[in-house]
Structure formats: C-alpha cells, structure tokens
Design a protein around this motif. Structure first.
Motif, PDB file in Angstrom:
ATOM      1  N   ASN A 140      30.083  41.790  41.691  1.00  0.00           N
ATOM      2  CA  ASN A 140      31.167  42.688  42.136  1.00  0.00           C
ATOM      3  C   ASN A 140      32.783  41.625  42.176  1.00  0.00           C
ATOM      4  OD1 ASN A 140      29.194  44.338  42.373  1.00  0.00           O
ATOM      5  ND2 ASN A 140      29.009  44.282  44.580  1.00  0.00           N
ATOM      6  N   ALA A 141      32.732  40.787  42.674  1.00  0.00           N
ATOM      7  CA  ALA A 141      33.893  39.928  42.741  1.00  0.00           C
ATOM      8  C   ALA A 141      34.614  39.639  41.349  1.00  0.00           C
ATOM      9  CB  ALA A 141      33.575  38.734  43.324  1.00  0.00           C
ATOM     10  N   GLY A 142      33.555  39.271  40.485  1.00  0.00           N
ATOM     11  CA  GLY A 142      34.024  38.918  39.041  1.00  0.00           C
ATOM     12  C   GLY A 142      34.664  40.327  38.312  1.00  0.00           C
ATOM     13  N   ALA A 143      34.109  41.347  38.638  1.00  0.00           N
ATOM     14  CA  ALA A 143      34.679  42.747  37.889  1.00  0.00           C
ATOM     15  C   ALA A 143      35.783  43.049  38.789  1.00  0.00           C
ATOM     16  CB  ALA A 143      33.518  43.567  38.265  1.00  0.00           C
ATOM     17  N   LYS A 144      35.998  43.132  39.768  1.00  0.00           N
ATOM     18  CA  LYS A 144      37.085  43.463  40.834  1.00  0.00           C
ATOM     19  C   LYS A 144      38.315  42.557  40.235  1.00  0.00           C
ATOM     20  CE  LYS A 144      34.620  45.647  44.574  1.00  0.00           C
ATOM     21  NZ  LYS A 144      34.259  45.774  45.896  1.00  0.00           N
ATOM     22  N   LYS A 145      37.998  41.191  39.985  1.00  0.00           N
ATOM     23  CA  LYS A 145      39.154  40.422  39.676  1.00  0.00           C
ATOM     24  C   LYS A 145      39.652  40.946  38.240  1.00  0.00           C
ATOM     25  CE  LYS A 145      39.973  35.494  38.517  1.00  0.00           C
ATOM     26  NZ  LYS A 145      39.356  34.083  38.271  1.00  0.00           N
ATOM     27  N   VAL A 146      39.014  41.231  37.374  1.00  0.00           N
ATOM     28  CA  VAL A 146      39.418  41.818  36.022  1.00  0.00           C
ATOM     29  C   VAL A 146      40.140  42.982  36.154  1.00  0.00           C
ATOM     30  CG1 VAL A 146      38.963  42.345  33.554  1.00  0.00           C
ATOM     31  CG2 VAL A 146      37.630  40.231  34.764  1.00  0.00           C
ATOM     32  N   PHE A 147      39.377  43.875  36.918  1.00  0.00           N
ATOM     33  CA  PHE A 147      40.086  45.233  37.108  1.00  0.00           C
ATOM     34  C   PHE A 147      41.532  45.265  37.703  1.00  0.00           C
ATOM     35  CE2 PHE A 147      35.609  47.172  36.814  1.00  0.00           C
ATOM     36  CZ  PHE A 147      35.787  47.344  35.496  1.00  0.00           C
ATOM     37  N   ALA A 148      41.549  44.336  38.622  1.00  0.00           N
ATOM     38  CA  ALA A 148      42.778  44.139  39.361  1.00  0.00           C
ATOM     39  C   ALA A 148      44.038  43.714  38.558  1.00  0.00           C
ATOM     40  CB  ALA A 148      42.421  43.242  40.723  1.00  0.00           C
TER      41      ALA A 148
END
Length: 364
Positions: free
Chosen positions: A182-190
């Motif tokens: 989740n942290a990896g995905a949110k970093k990219v989306f942010a």
C-alpha cells in the motif's frame, strides 16, 4: 502471500508433505547419497494450508529431483502446522542430524531466532524466504513488497497518462506485505496529482472476497479508470463484468484467472500488469544454500525481482496456463531471456521433475 487464498488446489500434492517428505527415495537412498558426499539440505515450512504453499513445496521437491540437485543434494521437507514450537523442534532435530543447510519459511519472524542462531553456530547455512527470520546470522531470499506496490501503480499511471480515477483493493490489514504494498502504491499515486483515488477497501487477498467487496462499492463510484489490486484480482474483474461496467486498466497479482483475462482466454479481455510473490523462492533459496556451502557464492542475502506479465506479452503455457484453475499462481516459473529459472507445469502441480531438464538457477 501467506494467508489461504484457495484450499482445494493441488490437495493431492499437499498430502505427500503434510508431516515430512524426503526428496530422496528413502533411508537407503539417503545413506547411499551420504556415502557419495551429497549435501543434506532441509526445507522447514511453517504450514501447508494454501495453494501457494503447495506450489512452493512442489517446485522445491521437483528441483531436488532434477540435475544438478539430484546428484549433489539429499532434500527433506518438514511442515510445522504454523506452530512456532513445532517448527523450533523440527529445526533442532535437523541440527542434531548434522544437516548442511536449512531453508525456512518461518512461522514467526522473531520466534525462531534462538534455534536459527544454534544452527549458525554449528556451521549450518540457514536461508529464510517469504516469511523470513530476524536472526542476522541467517541469509534471506525475498522480493521487495514496496516495489510491488510501486510497479503496479506506475503501470496504471502510465496507461492512464497520469489522469483518472483509481480504486485500491488492499490485502489483509496489519500484515507487513499489505503495509508495504500500500505504501509503495500511494507514493506513486501521490506523485501524480492527476490520479484520484476514489475508493480503498480490503479484498483480503482472496478472489471471492474481492469480488463481493467490489460489487458492493461499484454503485456508489464514479467512472473508474484504473484498479490497483493487492490480491484477488480476477474477483475484481468479475465484479465489473457482472455489473455491466467496462473493466478498467488493472494492476494485480499473479493469479492464473487474472492472466486468463489479460490473454483474452476469459472475456472481457483486460489491459493489465500481473506480478506476485513467486513460489519458486524456495528453489532460489535451495540454490543459495547449496552454492554458499560449496563456496561458489558469497554468504549474502538476495532480493529478486518480481516476475512480470503484461497483456501485450503474455504467453499461454509460459505466463498463463489455460487448463489450470483460476486460483493457480502462474508465477511458479520465471520467463523471458533473463529468467532466474524455468520450470515446467508438472513441477508446480505434482512436484515431479521436468523431463530431461537440467535446472539452471541464477542468483541474480
């Protein structure tokens, strides 16, 4: 991905290893192997309660029956029923037997540290994978779960050219893999302000749960352009299809059912990227233990890349398997020109060696 994603798949393969299964043909064969100077390497697995674990053990057993391992290594397999105390006793017994190496999928990150340290002190090479142990004397073979999240998110961003509504279907809350993905995905989306996350909910790494949860969310959602799925990907696609909604760009796990949609074997055809925790981590760990014991590789841990399949390059019989269940994990083998290893379908389904093949395992 450790929690039960399916129960029935490959049940026959699991029966053979429920307590302890040797990769040699019995005591006489093991004694003969010892006389020839074979290494003794054991797989200590925490539990055999889901299909991923069955595939993981099957490919380990298949590898042990293929050259070069069948000539160099006597393998044994033990399952502990997800009981730290049982796994500790099993490893203690292996130490007493004087094995050369122990490959571990651990019931506890820290609970096995004491017995692992005992093994190291006896000169035994210990390699843990998937669920690894903390004890620093041991080596690890694993993937980077943060990168899992990042890779799938970046694929979605690229396909949408940085603009669109995205849904995140997460895994089991509180687990390390779920947090990291989740942290990896949110970093990219942010980092891409044109991407709007319109819903986040858990699919529990389970196709049926992910389908049910997605079906409940869809009526209240705006148009969805992309779906990031930590697990249960084919269930998410089924929910969109049954609701009569166009299936968006999908980044998800390595379930065979998802890849069937990507290949157009199942309809509707989906534009997607599929990656996952490969069951062949056990075989990479076997090779690392063997190579370190023989002085052919430095005594250091390894992080391997995720096997990747995309809709435009997916190949039946190589990265998707039309005749196998949707719940099968299709990344039991690597593929492509830089494959770390290549295994046949029978290795994962039955634990049998690939006919006439010498297994070439790369450590990166």
């Amino acid at each position: 991905m450790m929690l039960p994603r399916y129960i029935r798949l490959l049940a026959a393969g699991a029966v053979a290893v429920l307590v302890a299964a040797g990769c040699s043909s019995g005591p006489a064969a093991k004694d003969a192997g010892a006389a020839k100077g074979k290494l003794k390497i054991a797989l200590s697995n925490s539990f055999i309660g889901n299909g991923w674990r069955v595939e993981m053990e099957n490919v380990f057993k298949a590898a042990c029956a293929m050259p070069p391992y069948k000539d160099q290594v006597d393998c044994t397999v033990f399952n502990a029923g997800n009981d730290v105390a049982v796994q500790t006793r099993q490893i203690s017994n292996l130490i007493a037997q004087g094995v050369d190496g122990i490959v571990i999928n651990a019931a506890s990150t820290s609970g096995l540290n004491g017995v692992v340290k005992q093994a190291c002190d006896r000169g035994i090479v210990v390699v843990s994978f998937d669920n690894t142990v903390d004890e620093k004397c041991g080596l690890t073979v694993n993937t980077d779960q943060v990168k899992f999240g990042e890779q799938l998110a970046q694929f979605i961003v690229d396909q949408l050219k940085g603009q669109g509504n995205v849904v995140m279907v997460t895994g089991v809350a509180g687990t390390g893999a779920d947090n990291d993905r989740n942290a990896g995905a949110k970093k990219v989306f942010a980092a891409n302000p044109g991407i709007k996350i319109v819903a986040t909910y858990s699919g529990q790494w389970d196709s049926a749960t992910a389908q049910r949860q997605t079906a409940a969310q869809l009526p209240s959602l705006p148009k969805v352009d992309g779906v990031w799925v930590s697990g249960g990907t084919d269930g998410v696609i089924k929910a969109f299809a049954e609701a009569g909604k166009p299936v968006p760009v999908v980044g998800g796990e390595a379930e065979n059912g998802f890849r069937k949609y990507m290949a157009g074997i199942s309809q509707p055809k989906v534009n997607g990227m599929s990656i996952g925790q490969p069951p062949f981590l056990s075989v990479i760990s076997l090779e690392l233990a063997r190579a370190v014991i023989k002085g052919e590789h430095p005594k250091q841990s390894i992080t391997i890349p995720f096997p990747v399949a995309t809709s435009d390059g997916i190949k039946p019989g190589e990265t998707v398997f039309p005749d196998l269940p949707d719940s099968f994990f299709a990344d039991f083998t690597d593929s492509g020109p830089n494959a770390l290893l290549v295994l046949c379908q029978e290795a994962a389904t039955d634990g049998t060696p690939c006919p006439g093949a010498t297994l070439n395992v790369k450590l990166g």
